[in-house]
Write an enzyme that holds these catalytic residues in place. Structure first.
Site, short mmCIF file in Angstrom:
data_model
loop_
_atom_site.label_atom_id
_atom_site.label_comp_id
_atom_site.label_asym_id
_atom_site.label_seq_id
_atom_site.Cartn_x
_atom_site.Cartn_y
_atom_site.Cartn_z
N PRO A 188 0.84 -1.21 0.00
CA PRO A 188 0.00 0.00 0.00
C PRO A 188 0.87 1.25 0.00
O PRO A 188 1.95 1.27 0.59
CB PRO A 188 -0.80 -0.13 1.30
CG PRO A 188 0.03 -1.02 2.17
CD PRO A 188 0.72 -1.98 1.25
N GLY A 189 0.40 2.28 -0.68
CA GLY A 189 1.14 3.54 -0.74
C GLY A 189 2.48 3.38 -1.44
O GLY A 189 3.40 4.17 -1.19
N ARG A 190 2.60 2.37 -2.30
CA ARG A 190 3.84 2.08 -3.03
C ARG A 190 5.00 1.72 -2.09
O ARG A 190 6.17 1.81 -2.47
CB ARG A 190 4.23 3.23 -3.97
CG ARG A 190 3.14 3.59 -4.98
CD ARG A 190 3.67 4.44 -6.11
NE ARG A 190 4.66 3.75 -6.93
CZ ARG A 190 4.36 2.86 -7.88
NH1 ARG A 190 3.11 2.52 -8.11
NH2 ARG A 190 5.33 2.32 -8.58
N VAL A 191 4.67 1.32 -0.88
CA VAL A 191 5.69 0.82 0.04
C VAL A 191 5.75 -0.70 -0.18
O VAL A 191 5.19 -1.50 0.57
CB VAL A 191 5.35 1.17 1.50
CG1 VAL A 191 6.46 0.70 2.44
CG2 VAL A 191 5.17 2.67 1.65
N HIS A 192 6.42 -1.07 -1.25
CA HIS A 192 6.46 -2.46 -1.68
C HIS A 192 7.42 -3.29 -0.81
O HIS A 192 8.21 -2.75 -0.04
CB HIS A 192 6.91 -2.54 -3.14
CG HIS A 192 6.18 -1.60 -4.05
ND1 HIS A 192 4.81 -1.54 -4.11
CD2 HIS A 192 6.65 -0.66 -4.94
CE1 HIS A 192 4.45 -0.62 -5.00
NE2 HIS A 192 5.55 -0.07 -5.50
#
Length: 221
Positions: A188-192
């Site tokens: 989520p939120g590009r916090v891969h």
């Protein structure tokens, strides 16, 4: 493994079981038209990179390589002859996962190439003979004439489902041995979630490498 489930903590010693499981799941789900589509990047003598999509037809979980098939005289075939290394990416958008692979490439044994070629549709086998892949072509009609000529040579009809067409000597498989593998899970939120595994490979014989132990590192997204 469910969608968006992050990588294990601690990370496993080898990425191969996890990768092979993802690959099997992507195929069984069939949520993407080509779950085995793989972007393959190579370089030629001038070190200019080139990328294209091929199909990953096999994952050898034990040895640690993936298999794809192509025309040995195509651009990628010529580049692999000159610089026998490649990088590949498999991205399953529907599963929010991605795999990156880097390593040396060697040709598959002839028996492996023969077996896969025999499993292909008749039209695809004829096409492998008719197409001088990556070479200039005068017109679409020229290619159609080449297909008809090959079908006539082997006494088959491309509209049929059966017929004997042997594998061309210029067509076959490659094994991309995994020297480096990165696994990626969308967060989520590009916090891969990302981690990379690396190992040393030492050429053992014509078709295989001896592998060292994996070294793994979790990466920032």
């Amino acid at each position: 493994m469910s969608d968006n489930e992050f990588l294990p903590e601690p990370l496993p010693g080898s990425p191969l079981p996890l990768f092979a499981g993802w690959f099997r799941e992507a195929r069984s789900r069939a949520q993407q038209p080509n779950p085995d589509a793989m972007v393959l990047a190579t370089v030629g003598e001038d070190v200019s990179p080139a990328a294209r999509v091929v199909l990953c037809k096999r994952v050898d979980e034990q040895a640690g390589y993936v298999v794809f098939f192509t025309n040995y005289e195509s651009r990628k075939g010529r580049e692999l002859q000159s610089q026998p290394r490649a990088a590949a990416v498999i991205h399953w958008d529907s599963m929010h996962r991605q795999v990156r692979i880097e390593g040396p490439v060697i040709r598959s044994p002839a028996a492996e190439s023969d077996e896969y070629f025999a499993s292909r549709a008749l039209a695809s086998r004829v096409g492998a003979w008719a197409s001088a892949q990556s070479q200039p072509l005068a017109s679409r009609e020229t290619l159609a004439n080449q297909v008809r000529a090959i079908a006539q040579k082997f006494g088959v009809s491309v509209d049929a489902t059966g017929g004997e067409v042997p594998r061309p000597p210029h067509w076959g498989g490659y094994r991309l041995w995994i020297e480096s593998m990165e696994l990626w899970v969308e967060g989520p939120g590009r916090v891969h979630d990302r981690a990379i595994w690396k190992r040393s490979l030492t050429r053992q014989d014509e078709f295989s490498f001896a592998a060292g132990n994996w070294q793994t590192t979790r990466l920032n997204p």
